[in-house]
Design an enzyme around this catalytic site. Structure first.
Site, PDB file in Angstrom:
ATOM      1  CD  GLU A 131     -59.969 -28.486  17.390  1.00 19.80           C
ATOM      2  OE1 GLU A 131     -59.846 -28.065  18.556  1.00 19.80           O
ATOM      3  OE2 GLU A 131     -59.876 -29.687  17.084  1.00 19.80           O
ATOM      4  CD  GLU A 198     -65.916 -32.924  17.967  1.00 19.45           C
ATOM      5  OE1 GLU A 198     -65.091 -32.363  17.217  1.00 19.45           O
ATOM      6  OE2 GLU A 198     -65.619 -33.904  18.690  1.00 19.45           O
TER       7      GLU A 198
HETATM    8  O1  KIV Z   1     -59.849 -34.875  14.146  1.00 18.68           O
HETATM    9  C1  KIV Z   1     -60.985 -35.247  13.804  1.00 18.68           C
HETATM   10  O2  KIV Z   1     -61.243 -36.421  13.532  1.00 18.68           O
HETATM   11  C2  KIV Z   1     -62.032 -34.240  13.737  1.00 18.68           C
HETATM   12  C3  KIV Z   1     -63.440 -34.713  13.575  1.00 18.68           C
HETATM   13  C4  KIV Z   1     -63.917 -35.256  14.854  1.00 18.68           C
HETATM   14  C5  KIV Z   1     -64.328 -33.675  13.042  1.00 18.68           C
HETATM   15  O3  KIV Z   1     -61.769 -33.075  13.829  1.00 18.68           O
END
Ligand code: KIV
Length: 280
Positions: A131, A198
């Site tokens: 991220e 997201e």
């Molecule tokens: O951890 C997860 O499920 C994610 C998705 C929401 C993209 O990163």
């Protein structure tokens, strides 16, 4: 000819024996949308893979869905490796991407590389997801330099939830939208093979997707993303407290499973189960 037959004709769909990071870039080039779903265990991954989902994400959302934590922050690298190796044992076709959990890559690029190597080596996964944008640039570079495919994740990044304070839509303001666009271009330039977007406005997803050659995968990012991802437990309606606008539930397994389990309880209590045929 019915309208939806024309629609099917316009989709250049290719049968991929095994989905690779290159197949995903090809899908974008050919206008084929990419399907991605989470899975955290062997049994679910078997079903998801057999249904021909292109990418399985072993998301750190396992922290919420599997372990009942309020956020994704507590899950550890060892726990992610456990989930990822269970998924890997189940799949024949899908590309498996694993989240680097909070605390395993933010402090320095060397640690990020060590964490990514552990995931690849100990689980057999095919790629990792991190991220953030410019702030994790050196870590992304280091992991890519080791030959490990990297997927980015921008917009609402749940590992930063205490910085944001809420799970509402991100990048509605121009300044944040501009930073997101710059980060997306940077991640592509560094060599990421794809990007999760997201909970951002649909028009921003469109702009980003049109500016990149690598595919964007939306969750709450609208229809212009090159693919879509959902948490499989949400899609199946196993979770029922979580109801964001972007979620389409295809089943209500919470209710269905609850009914089946209470039928079992009453059959045991009434001595209907097991019957003569169900014993040795
Ligand atoms: O951890 C997860 O499920 C994610 C998705 C929401 C993209 O990163």
């Amino acid at each position: 000819m019915a309208l939806n037959q024309y629609k099917n004709m316009s989709v250049a769909k290719k049968e991929y024996k095994r989905v690779t990071v290159k197949s995903l870039v090809d899908m974008k080039k050919n206008g084929e949308k990419i399907s991605m779903l989470t899975a955290y265990d062997y049994s679910m991954a078997k079903i998801v893979d057999a249904a021909k989902v292109d990418v399985i994400l072993v998301g750190d959302s396992a922290s919420n869905v599997m372990a009942g934590h309020e956020t994704t922050l507590p899950i550890t690298l060892d726990q992610m490796i456990y989930h990822a190796s269970s998924v890997i044992r189940a799949i024949d076709r899908a590309l498996v991407v694993v989240d680097l959990p909070f605390g395993s890559y933010q402090s320095d690029p060397k640690e990020a590389l060590r964490s990514a190597i552990r995931i690849m080596k100990e689980s057999g996964a095919h790629a990792v997801k991190l991220e953030g944008g410019a702030e994790i640039k050196e870590s992304v570079k280091r992991i890519l330099a080791a030959g490990i495919p990297v997927m980015g994740h921008l917009g609402l990044t749940p590992q930063s939830i205490y910085k944001f304070g809420t799970y509402t839509v991100r990048a509605k303001e121009e300044e944040e939208a501009e930073k997101l666009m710059e980060d997306a271009k940077l991640l592509e330039k560094l060599g990421c093979f794809g990007l999760v977007l997201e909970k951002i406005p649909a028009q921003l997803t469109k702009k980003v997707s049109e500016s990149l050659t690598i595919p964007t995968i939306g969750i709450g990012g609208g229809k212009h993303a090159d693919g879509q991802v959902l948490v499989v437990h949400d899609l199946l309606g196993m979770t029922h407290e979580f109801n964001p606008r972007f979620l389409r539930r295809y089943m209500n397994l919470y209710e269905e499973m609850g009914k089946a389990i209470s039928n079992y309880v009453s059959d045991v209590k009434s001595q209907d189960f097991p019957n003569d045929e169900e014993q040795y």
